[in-house]
Scaffold this motif. Sequence first.
Motif, PDB file in Angstrom:
ATOM      1  N   ALA A   1      -3.620 -14.698  60.112  1.00  0.00           N
ATOM      2  CA  ALA A   1      -3.962 -15.453  61.188  1.00  0.00           C
ATOM      3  C   ALA A   1      -2.968 -16.717  61.708  1.00  0.00           C
ATOM      4  CB  ALA A   1      -5.404 -15.908  61.496  1.00  0.00           C
ATOM      5  N   PRO A   2      -1.968 -16.639  62.730  1.00  0.00           N
ATOM      6  CA  PRO A   2      -1.243 -17.820  62.973  1.00  0.00           C
ATOM      7  C   PRO A   2      -1.703 -18.959  63.117  1.00  0.00           C
ATOM      8  CG  PRO A   2      -0.434 -15.908  64.063  1.00  0.00           C
ATOM      9  CD  PRO A   2      -1.917 -15.498  63.692  1.00  0.00           C
TER      10      PRO A   2
ATOM     11  N   ARG B   1       1.298 -17.395  56.202  1.00  0.00           N
ATOM     12  CA  ARG B   1       1.029 -15.905  56.822  1.00  0.00           C
ATOM     13  C   ARG B   1       0.616 -14.986  55.536  1.00  0.00           C
ATOM     14  NH1 ARG B   1       3.602 -17.672  61.122  1.00  0.00           N
ATOM     15  NH2 ARG B   1       5.582 -16.598  60.805  1.00  0.00           N
ATOM     16  N   ALA B   2       1.283 -15.138  54.463  1.00  0.00           N
ATOM     17  CA  ALA B   2       1.061 -14.342  53.261  1.00  0.00           C
ATOM     18  C   ALA B   2      -0.283 -14.696  52.737  1.00  0.00           C
ATOM     19  CB  ALA B   2       2.074 -14.657  52.303  1.00  0.00           C
ATOM     20  N   CYS B   3      -0.997 -15.902  52.934  1.00  0.00           N
ATOM     21  CA  CYS B   3      -2.131 -16.201  52.621  1.00  0.00           C
ATOM     22  C   CYS B   3      -3.251 -15.710  53.623  1.00  0.00           C
ATOM     23  CB  CYS B   3      -2.282 -17.629  52.395  1.00  0.00           C
ATOM     24  SG  CYS B   3      -1.131 -18.496  51.254  1.00  0.00           S
TER      25      CYS B   3
ATOM     26  N   VAL C   1      -6.949 -10.612  63.899  1.00  0.00           N
ATOM     27  CA  VAL C   1      -5.648 -10.752  63.670  1.00  0.00           C
ATOM     28  C   VAL C   1      -5.322 -10.612  62.059  1.00  0.00           C
ATOM     29  CG1 VAL C   1      -3.525 -11.945  63.744  1.00  0.00           C
ATOM     30  CG2 VAL C   1      -4.976 -11.777  65.766  1.00  0.00           C
ATOM     31  N   ALA C   2      -5.961 -11.462  61.145  1.00  0.00           N
ATOM     32  CA  ALA C   2      -6.032 -11.645  59.952  1.00  0.00           C
ATOM     33  C   ALA C   2      -6.579 -10.217  59.262  1.00  0.00           C
ATOM     34  CB  ALA C   2      -6.688 -12.673  59.325  1.00  0.00           C
ATOM     35  N   LEU C   3      -7.505  -9.598  59.621  1.00  0.00           N
ATOM     36  CA  LEU C   3      -8.055  -8.384  59.134  1.00  0.00           C
ATOM     37  C   LEU C   3      -7.062  -7.268  59.476  1.00  0.00           C
ATOM     38  CD1 LEU C   3     -11.830  -8.347  60.464  1.00  0.00           C
ATOM     39  CD2 LEU C   3     -10.864  -8.691  57.969  1.00  0.00           C
ATOM     40  N   ALA C   4      -6.228  -7.309  60.393  1.00  0.00           N
ATOM     41  CA  ALA C   4      -5.389  -6.277  60.593  1.00  0.00           C
ATOM     42  C   ALA C   4      -4.169  -6.078  59.471  1.00  0.00           C
ATOM     43  CB  ALA C   4      -4.601  -6.416  61.959  1.00  0.00           C
ATOM     44  N   ALA C   5      -4.124  -7.361  58.773  1.00  0.00           N
ATOM     45  CA  ALA C   5      -3.216  -7.352  57.632  1.00  0.00           C
ATOM     46  C   ALA C   5      -3.592  -6.899  56.320  1.00  0.00           C
ATOM     47  CB  ALA C   5      -2.531  -8.738  57.666  1.00  0.00           C
ATOM     48  N   HIS C   6      -4.836  -6.686  56.305  1.00  0.00           N
ATOM     49  CA  HIS C   6      -5.591  -6.139  54.998  1.00  0.00           C
ATOM     50  C   HIS C   6      -5.799  -4.756  54.925  1.00  0.00           C
ATOM     51  CE1 HIS C   6      -6.810 -10.012  53.281  1.00  0.00           C
ATOM     52  NE2 HIS C   6      -6.804 -10.485  54.526  1.00  0.00           N
TER      53      HIS C   6
END
Length: 163
Positions: free
Chosen positions: A25-26, A20-22, A62-67
């Motif tokens: 998105a689970p 998930r650090a990479c 989901v992944a975008l929310a972490a950026h």
Amino acid sequence: MDAVDAVNSLPAERLGRDLRACCAAPAWGAAIVAARPFADRAAVRAAADAAARSLSWDDVLVALAAHPRIGERAAGDSTEAAWSRREQSAVAPDPELVAANRAYEEKFGHVFLIFASGRGKEEIVAEARKRLENDSGTEREIVQDELRKIALLRLERMLDARG
């Protein structure tokens, strides 16, 4: 133990958390975990590439929310935050970048994502402005590919740290 052995032997929950650090998105991490065991580093990378290409748009969001926004520094001491700061090291906060981010978010409803490693502010601002001309479908394809490139770079860093 080399990096591939580590990926193959880690408990699924731990590997999924590390992945998930990479890419946050689970589904991406779950696909890689499910593809084990890997014969070599190229097989890990191929599975990661295929997983990124198969993400749904909801997974991408989901992944975008972490950026963080491009030009903003990721807070915290997590691996993901450190990698984000490294990737954006050549991009300082700037009024042009703030304006490009705002216009992009107003049009598409999510952060402007770009593979920033090795790119300066001028190139990134120009790309943001160019991508504002895209329709939503075209932009989704580009965003997914940018996310894929970032995830693969971070996967290489994760493997390097284990090797």
